[in-house]
Design an enzyme around this catalytic site. Sequence first.
Site, mmCIF file in Angstrom:
data_model
loop_
_atom_site.group_PDB
_atom_site.id
_atom_site.type_symbol
_atom_site.label_atom_id
_atom_site.label_comp_id
_atom_site.label_asym_id
_atom_site.label_seq_id
_atom_site.Cartn_x
_atom_site.Cartn_y
_atom_site.Cartn_z
ATOM 1 C CG ASP A 60 3.210 -20.254 78.745
ATOM 2 O OD1 ASP A 60 2.222 -19.700 78.096
ATOM 3 O OD2 ASP A 60 3.499 -21.414 79.033
ATOM 4 C CB CYS A 110 14.102 -18.065 58.025
ATOM 5 S SG CYS A 110 13.565 -18.231 59.859
ATOM 6 C CB CYS A 134 17.187 -23.799 64.123
ATOM 7 S SG CYS A 134 17.367 -22.189 63.935
ATOM 8 C CB CYS A 160 16.699 -22.067 55.985
ATOM 9 S SG CYS A 160 17.018 -23.691 57.230
ATOM 10 C CB CYS A 203 8.120 -31.617 61.507
ATOM 11 S SG CYS A 203 6.774 -31.843 62.780
ATOM 12 C CB CYS A 257 9.090 -32.537 70.045
ATOM 13 S SG CYS A 257 10.000 -32.956 68.595
ATOM 14 C CB CYS A 309 11.397 -27.465 64.533
ATOM 15 S SG CYS A 309 10.717 -26.905 66.307
ATOM 16 C CB CYS A 345 2.737 -30.189 67.534
ATOM 17 S SG CYS A 345 4.083 -29.504 68.568
#
Length: 355
Positions: free
Chosen positions: A143, A197, A257, A200, A207, A250, A253, A223
């Site tokens: 990153d 996914c 899952c 779903c 969110c 946060c 999400c 966000c």
Amino acid sequence: MSAVLARPDPTDAAARIRTLAREAGFQRCGITGIELGEDEAHLRSWLAEGLYGTMHWMAQHGDKRSRPQELVPGTLRVLSVGMDYGRKDDTEAWDTLHDGRRAYVARYALGRDYHKLMRNRLQKLAERIQAEVGPFGYRVFVDSAPVLERALARNAGLGWIGKHTCLIDRGGGSWFFLGEIYLDLPLPIDTPATAHCGTCTRCIDICPTQAIIAPHRLDARRCIAYLTIEHDGAIPEDMRKPIGNRIFGCDDCQLICPWNKFAQRTDEPDFRARNDLDVATLPQLFAWDEAEFLRRTEGSPIRRSGHERWLRNIAVGLGNAPGSEDVLAALESRRHDDSALVREHVGWALAQHGL
């Protein structure tokens, strides 16, 4: 004359590299090529819509982000790795979110900053690979440069990109960090991961700020992670109530899952919560002066936000908290803070309590 070691067979070398990666502490790894055409188009579209907010570096470097061979000339392959940071269970996270007096810090930020830890391990991994296959060109990333790490990880078979834009491993959920080594070795590549996914939409539905505006489409300006970490100005007022007690990032999400029931729980000591950040209350953290903030966040990703933004975020949390005596006292203590940014958010918070 010294003997010249012959390079091992590429297939054997790839297998050995995977073994070395796991020995280095990476729970998942894969090798991919450098073609990212579809992802480049997706990135360009996202940038054109201005969904990146003030993260101007996302629009810099031209196409180097999606063209590894332009960022590091000579690159032929990318070794993508993942390191788990999941905690013992999700109950503690939900408990914190549902207790308005407590401060919620994103799971990745509870312990030591992963960037340095993973970069050091990737560097050592590259050196071990060189010792076995001979000299080669490489560059390590965590990153830290324009790299489409999730797309590369998907292509390397580590997982698919979920509708929330996080990477999901079918056998290990999404609680893991990513890192890469760009290589000039012509190694065989792994099979890209396929999406699972289905229909779903739990991540989209949960969110708090409706930042996931469509499957695989995130409006960073909405966000909470962006607003509490990257954004350096005032948090828009219409975003403050939905933020709740989330003061740094946060996880909603990911917490919701279904695939995270398979998430691997880390035993990495550096990822354990520091300074009781997993149980701290908002008034406790709001009392930190800058010296204490710097001392307690040494080696933590939280430090990059700075003390002023830290107080800004907590002020919002206090405005959303139950109006107990210690909450109101904490806000009153900074009503006249030296920072105009902090004062404005404290004023808003006091107004939420009718003061």
